[in-house]
Design a protein around this motif. Structure first.
Motif, PDB file in Angstrom:
ATOM      1  N   THR A 462       0.665  -1.355   0.052  1.00  0.00           N
ATOM      2  CA  THR A 462       0.024   0.046  -0.023  1.00  0.00           C
ATOM      3  C   THR A 462       0.973   1.386   0.158  1.00  0.00           C
ATOM      4  O   THR A 462       0.676   2.345  -0.762  1.00  0.00           O
ATOM      5  N   LEU A 463       2.051   1.479   0.701  1.00  0.00           N
ATOM      6  CA  LEU A 463       2.867   2.476   0.941  1.00  0.00           C
ATOM      7  C   LEU A 463       3.594   2.400  -0.493  1.00  0.00           C
ATOM      8  O   LEU A 463       3.905   3.766  -0.924  1.00  0.00           O
ATOM      9  N   ALA A 464       4.112   1.632  -1.022  1.00  0.00           N
ATOM     10  CA  ALA A 464       4.651   1.506  -2.198  1.00  0.00           C
ATOM     11  C   ALA A 464       3.757   2.182  -3.144  1.00  0.00           C
ATOM     12  O   ALA A 464       4.336   3.150  -4.032  1.00  0.00           O
ATOM     13  N   GLU A 465       2.287   1.941  -3.415  1.00  0.00           N
ATOM     14  CA  GLU A 465       1.488   2.530  -4.261  1.00  0.00           C
ATOM     15  C   GLU A 465       1.473   3.986  -4.080  1.00  0.00           C
ATOM     16  O   GLU A 465       1.367   4.879  -4.821  1.00  0.00           O
ATOM     17  N   GLN A 466       1.275   4.557  -2.795  1.00  0.00           N
ATOM     18  CA  GLN A 466       1.162   5.733  -2.138  1.00  0.00           C
ATOM     19  C   GLN A 466       2.520   6.508  -2.638  1.00  0.00           C
ATOM     20  O   GLN A 466       2.200   7.695  -3.124  1.00  0.00           O
ATOM     21  N   ALA A 467       3.543   5.963  -2.637  1.00  0.00           N
ATOM     22  CA  ALA A 467       4.811   6.478  -2.771  1.00  0.00           C
ATOM     23  C   ALA A 467       4.691   6.857  -4.377  1.00  0.00           C
ATOM     24  O   ALA A 467       5.475   7.807  -5.005  1.00  0.00           O
ATOM     25  N   VAL A 478      10.460  12.623  -6.048  1.00  0.00           N
ATOM     26  CA  VAL A 478      10.954  11.512  -4.789  1.00  0.00           C
ATOM     27  C   VAL A 478       9.497  11.369  -3.907  1.00  0.00           C
ATOM     28  O   VAL A 478       9.012  12.564  -3.434  1.00  0.00           O
ATOM     29  N   GLY A 479       9.172  10.298  -3.961  1.00  0.00           N
ATOM     30  CA  GLY A 479       7.476  10.020  -3.492  1.00  0.00           C
ATOM     31  C   GLY A 479       7.835   9.468  -1.831  1.00  0.00           C
ATOM     32  O   GLY A 479       8.645   8.529  -1.694  1.00  0.00           O
ATOM     33  N   VAL A 480       7.215  10.125  -1.174  1.00  0.00           N
ATOM     34  CA  VAL A 480       7.163   9.722   0.292  1.00  0.00           C
ATOM     35  C   VAL A 480       6.029   9.055   0.872  1.00  0.00           C
ATOM     36  O   VAL A 480       5.053   9.721   0.808  1.00  0.00           O
ATOM     37  N   ALA A 481       5.949   7.952   1.303  1.00  0.00           N
ATOM     38  CA  ALA A 481       4.924   7.326   2.223  1.00  0.00           C
ATOM     39  C   ALA A 481       5.053   6.552   3.334  1.00  0.00           C
ATOM     40  O   ALA A 481       5.514   5.284   3.006  1.00  0.00           O
ATOM     41  N   GLY A 482       5.254   7.051   4.591  1.00  0.00           N
ATOM     42  CA  GLY A 482       5.563   6.366   5.550  1.00  0.00           C
ATOM     43  C   GLY A 482       6.874   5.480   5.600  1.00  0.00           C
ATOM     44  O   GLY A 482       8.163   6.239   5.555  1.00  0.00           O
ATOM     45  N   SER A 483       6.998   4.314   5.456  1.00  0.00           N
ATOM     46  CA  SER A 483       8.227   3.672   5.478  1.00  0.00           C
ATOM     47  C   SER A 483       8.799   3.263   4.298  1.00  0.00           C
ATOM     48  O   SER A 483       9.864   2.685   3.900  1.00  0.00           O
ATOM     49  N   SER A 484       8.283   4.050   3.214  1.00  0.00           N
ATOM     50  CA  SER A 484       8.732   3.586   1.751  1.00  0.00           C
ATOM     51  C   SER A 484       8.965   5.123   0.869  1.00  0.00           C
ATOM     52  O   SER A 484       8.143   5.933   1.155  1.00  0.00           O
ATOM     53  N   VAL A 485      10.122   5.231   0.442  1.00  0.00           N
ATOM     54  CA  VAL A 485      10.443   6.284  -0.297  1.00  0.00           C
ATOM     55  C   VAL A 485      11.014   5.912  -1.657  1.00  0.00           C
ATOM     56  O   VAL A 485      11.916   5.048  -1.831  1.00  0.00           O
ATOM     57  N   LEU A 486      10.360   6.320  -2.640  1.00  0.00           N
ATOM     58  CA  LEU A 486      10.625   5.966  -3.977  1.00  0.00           C
ATOM     59  C   LEU A 486      11.458   7.155  -4.671  1.00  0.00           C
ATOM     60  O   LEU A 486      11.157   8.395  -4.688  1.00  0.00           O
ATOM     61  N   VAL A 487      12.679   6.941  -4.922  1.00  0.00           N
ATOM     62  CA  VAL A 487      13.518   7.703  -5.908  1.00  0.00           C
ATOM     63  C   VAL A 487      13.582   7.647  -6.960  1.00  0.00           C
ATOM     64  O   VAL A 487      13.776   6.437  -7.696  1.00  0.00           O
ATOM     65  N   ILE A 522      11.428   9.744   6.851  1.00  0.00           N
ATOM     66  CA  ILE A 522      10.939   8.229   6.384  1.00  0.00           C
ATOM     67  C   ILE A 522      10.893   7.430   7.825  1.00  0.00           C
ATOM     68  O   ILE A 522      11.550   7.917   8.920  1.00  0.00           O
ATOM     69  N   THR A 523      10.258   6.701   7.884  1.00  0.00           N
ATOM     70  CA  THR A 523       9.781   6.033   9.229  1.00  0.00           C
ATOM     71  C   THR A 523      10.052   4.376   9.318  1.00  0.00           C
ATOM     72  O   THR A 523      10.038   3.931   8.240  1.00  0.00           O
ATOM     73  N   THR A 524      10.700   3.572  10.396  1.00  0.00           N
ATOM     74  CA  THR A 524      10.453   2.425  10.050  1.00  0.00           C
ATOM     75  C   THR A 524      10.145   1.549  11.631  1.00  0.00           C
ATOM     76  O   THR A 524      10.734   1.947  12.444  1.00  0.00           O
ATOM     77  N   PRO A 525       8.709   0.915  11.230  1.00  0.00           N
ATOM     78  CA  PRO A 525       8.362   0.302  12.629  1.00  0.00           C
ATOM     79  C   PRO A 525       9.044  -0.706  13.044  1.00  0.00           C
ATOM     80  O   PRO A 525       8.835  -1.279  14.270  1.00  0.00           O
ATOM     81  N   HIS A 526      10.038  -1.279  12.394  1.00  0.00           N
ATOM     82  CA  HIS A 526      10.744  -2.590  12.620  1.00  0.00           C
ATOM     83  C   HIS A 526      12.254  -2.224  12.820  1.00  0.00           C
ATOM     84  O   HIS A 526      12.825  -3.374  12.941  1.00  0.00           O
ATOM     85  N   GLY A 527      12.699  -1.047  12.426  1.00  0.00           N
ATOM     86  CA  GLY A 527      14.210  -0.739  12.772  1.00  0.00           C
ATOM     87  C   GLY A 527      14.929  -1.511  11.652  1.00  0.00           C
ATOM     88  O   GLY A 527      16.107  -1.799  11.838  1.00  0.00           O
ATOM     89  N   HIS A 528      14.369  -1.216  10.418  1.00  0.00           N
ATOM     90  CA  HIS A 528      14.992  -1.868   9.160  1.00  0.00           C
ATOM     91  C   HIS A 528      14.752  -1.031   8.113  1.00  0.00           C
ATOM     92  O   HIS A 528      13.657  -0.683   7.506  1.00  0.00           O
TER      93      HIS A 528
END
Length: 594
Positions: A462-467, A478-487, A522-528
C-alpha cells in the motif's frame, strides 16, 4: 480355516453395514465404505454432496464389490504344492493385498519405494508364471515371456521418470503401448491357464471379464482426458470393474494345487492355428503402432511437460538438441499458435529449421514459414530457437547462445562485476556507520526508480503505491509514504550508480558537484531500512545492501543526491536519525529549456 471364514464374513459384512450406515447418516461414510478411499476425494468429485443418482450408484457398487470381495477371500484350495507353486501363490496373495490395502501405507512413503516394490513383485510373478503354468507350447510361452518383459520395462520407465533420467519414449506412446501389451499378456496368460487345466471355469471367466479394464476403461480414460474425470459415476464404475481383476488373481492363487485333470492334447491342425493366432496377437499390434512415412510423427506436442526439461543449448547432449527445437516449434503455451501446423512431422520440422538457418533475411524466413503453413509466419524465428538445429551457423555471430547455464551464470557475474567496478563512492573520506556502493539495475522498458523502505512493514504494498502517486508532486521526483521512499531518475537509464550511507547525525550538505539534492522524512516500525537487491533477478542493487536504520525503529531523515555525468546517472543516499517531517529541496535540477 474356521478363523479365516469368520474373518471373511466379518469383512464383507462390515462393508455392507458401513454402506447402510452411510446411506442413512453420512455421505462421507458411504463413500469410504464403497470406494475405500479418503473422504476428501468426495469433495473433489461432489463438492455439493451426493445427489440421489450418485447414492443409488454407490449402493449398487457396494453390493457388487461386497460380492467380489466374498469371492476374493475364499479359503485356498488344499493340495500339494512344489516350491515354485507355493511361492507364486503367496506372491499373488501379496499382489491382492497390495491392490486392496497395502497401497495406502506404501503411498505414505516416497514414490520410488512404491515403484521398486511393484517392479520386484511383478517381475517375480511373471517369471513364476512362465515356470509354473503348463503352457504346452514353447511358442505360447515365448510370446508370454516377451509381453511380460515389456510390462516390466514399462514399470522401469516410471522409475526413470521419477529419477529424471532419459525415458524409453514419450509418455503417451509408452502408455498406449502398455495398455495394448497388458491386454495381450492377460489373454496369453488365460490361454496358458486353460491349456494347463487346473484352474476352474469361474476363475478363467473372471480373467476374461477383467479385460474390460483394457477394452473399455482405458479407452474411456484417454477420451475423457484421464481418470480425474468430473463424472462421479465413471469413477465408481472404474473401481468396480478393476476389482474383477483382483478376483482373477485371487482365484489363480487359490487353485494353484494341480488337482485338476490336464487338458486334452489338441489336434495338430488346431495347434498350428493357435500358433498363428498367438504370433498374430504379438506381431500385429506392434506393426500397427508403426505409422507410415506419410503420417506425421509428433514426438512432442505443444503441451508436452517434458519440454520444460530442456535448458540452454550448452546444457544439452547432442542427441537432445533436435528434441529441444521440436518442443519450441510446437509450443503453444499462452494460447499462441505453434511455429508449424500439427500436420507437419518431426522430420519435416527439423528440415524446415535447418533451411531457416540458411535464410538471408527476415523476408526469406517469412516466405519459408508461409510455405510450411505456419500461422505465425510474420513473427519469423529467433536465433535462440534456431541454435538447437544449426549451432555452427548461429554460434558464428551469437556465441553467447552456445553457453551452458554455468557459463551464462559466470558471464552474468562478470558483467555485474564490471558494472559495479564503474561505480565509485562519491564521499570516500566521509565514512558512514554502514555503507555500500553498487550498480542498480532498472527495468529495461522503463522504471519509476528504486525504493528505500522497511521490507518488514506489512503495509509495504500500500505504501509503495502511495509513494508512486506522490513521485511527481514536484520536479524532485521523490515520493514519500511512511516507511517507503521512491527515488526517481532524471534520465531514461537502465543502470545507475548508487551509494548508500547511514550516519548517527546529519552529515554536511556538500551540495557542490550535484545537480539535485532533496531531503525527506522516513519512518521504520521494525528498525529496518534498505534498498532492494537484484538477488539473481533483473532489477535491484547488484551487491548486498546494509540496514540503514542504525538506531533501530523510529523516525529518520533521508537525503538524496543526484548528478549526471555524460549518459550516466549517479545517486547518493544518506540516512540519519531525525524527527522533522519537512520536505526540503536543497538543490533543484535545472532542466534544459530546449
Amino acid at each position: 480355516m474356521l478363523l479365516w471364514r469368520i474373518f471373511r464374513i466379518a469383512v464383507v459384512g462390515l462393508v455392507l453395514a458401513a454402506a447402510a450406515v452411510g446411506v442413512v447418516f453420512s455421505d462421507d461414510v458411504l463413500w469410504v465404505a464403497v470406494e475405500w478411499t479418503h473422504p476428501s476425494l468426495l469433495e473433489f468429485y461432489a463438492p455439493d454432496g451426493l445427489d440421489a443418482t450418485a447414492k443409488a450408484v454407490l449402493i449398487v457398487a457396494a453390493v457388487v464389490k461386497a460380492t467380489l470381495l466374498w469371492l476374493i477371500l475364499r479359503v485356498p484350495a488344499p493340495g500339494p504344492l512344489d516350491r515354485r507353486e507355493r511361492a507364486l501363490r503367496w506372491l499373488l496373495y501379496l499382489a491382492v493385498a497390495y491392490i486392496l490395502v497395502l497401497w495406502f501405507p506404501l503411498g505414505l512413503l516416497s514414490d520410488m519405494v512404491d515403484l521398486v516394490f511393484c517392479i520386484v513383485l511383478w517381475s517375480t510373478i511373471y517369471v513364476l508364471y512362465l515356470l509354473v503354468i503348463r503352457w504346452r507350447s514353447w511358442v505360447l510361452r515365448a510370446a508370454a515371456g516377451a509381453l511380460f518383459a515389456v510390462m516390466v520395462a514399462g514399470m522401469v520407465n516410471e522409475v526413470l521418470d521419477e529419477l529424471d533420467l532419459p525415458e524409453l519414449g514419450p509418455g503417451m506412446v509408452v502408455g498406449i503401448g502398455l495398455i495394448v501389451c497388458g491386454l495381450l499378456e492377460t489373454v496369453l496368460t488365460l490361454v496358458g491357464q486353460h491349456r494347463d487345466g487346473r484352474w476352474s471355469r469361474g476363475t478363467l471367466t473372471a480373467g476374461w471379464l477383467s479385460l474390460n479394464s483394457y477394452l473399455l476403461v482405458f479407452p474411456l480414460q484417454y477420451l475423457s482426458g484421464g481418470f480425474e474425470s468430473d463424472s462421479l459415476v465413471f469413477t465408481i464404475f472404474i473401481d468396480a470393474v478393476a476389482l474383477v481383476h483382483v478376483v482373477w488373481l485371487a482365484g489363480t492363487a487359490r487353485e494353484m494345487p494341480a488337482g485338476g485333470l490336464p487338458a486334452e492334447p489338441l489336434p495338430p491342425a488346431r495347434q498350428r492355428l493357435i500358433r498363428v493366432a498367438v504370433a498374430a496377437v504379438v506381431v500385429l499390434p506392434v506393426v500397427a503402432l508403426i505409422p507410415p512415412e506419410s503420417t506425421p510423427r509428433t514426438t512432442f506436442s505443444g503441451w508436452s511437460m517434458g519440454c520444460y526439461e530442456f535448458g540452454p543449448f550448452g546444457d544439452l547432449k547432442p542427441e537432445e538438441r533436435d528434441d529441444a527445437f521440436l518442443c519450441r516449434a510446437r509450443d503453444q503455451m499462452g494460447g499462441v499458435p505453434p511455429m508449424f501446423p500439427d500436420t507437419v512431422s518431426d522430420q519435416q520440422i527439423l528440415a524446415y529449421g535447418r533451411e531457416l538457418c540458411r535464410t538471408r533475411d527476415r523476408e526469406e524466413q517469412e516466405a519459408l514459414l508461409r510455405r510450411a503453413g505456419s500461422e505465425r509466419a510474420s513473427w519469423g524465428v529467433d536465433s535462440s530457437d534456431l541454435v538447437y538445429v544449426c549451432p555452427e551457423i548461429v554460434g558464428a555471430t551469437q556465441p553467447d547462445l552456445l553457453r551452458s547455464s554455468d557459463e551464462d551464470e559466470a558471464a552474468n557475474e562478470a558483467y555485474i562485476a564490471e558494472l559495479n567496478a564503474r561505480c565509485r563512492d562519491p564521499w570516500p573520506r566521509t565514512k558512514g556507520v554502514v555503507q555500500a556502493t553498487a550498480n542498480y539495475s532498472l527495468f529495461a522498458d522503463g522504471d519509476y526508480g528504486y525504493y528505500v523502505h522497511d521490507p518488514k512493514d506489512d503495509r509495504g504494498e500500500t505504501l509503495a503505491e502511495q509513494a508512486i502517486e506522490r513521485l511527481y508532486d514536484d520536479d524532485a521526483q521523490v515520493g514519500v509514504a511512511g516507511s517507503s521512499v521512491l527515488v526517481g531518475h532524471i534520465e531514461d537509464v537502465i543502470d545507475l550508480c548508487l551509494t548508500v550511507k547511514a550516519f548517527r547525525t546529519a552529515p554536511p550538505l556538500r551540495l557542490a558537484g550535484w545537480d539535485q539534492v532533496t531531503e525527506v522524512p522516513i519512518t521504520t516500525p521494525h528498525g529496518h531500512l534498505t534498498v532492494p537487491e537484484a538477488g539473481g533477478g533483473d532489477v535491484g542493487a547488484n551487491a548486498p545492501m546494509p540496514n540503514l536504520a542504525i538506531e533501530g525503529k523510529g523516525r529518520y531523515r533521508l537525503r538524496v543526491y543526484v548528478r549526471l555525468n555524460g549518459g550516466d546517472e549517479e545517486h547518493l543516499v544518506v540516512v540519519f536519525p531525525g524527527t522533522s517531517k519537512k520536505r526540503l529541496k536543497l538543490k533543484t535540477w535545472k532542466y534544459d529549456s530546449e
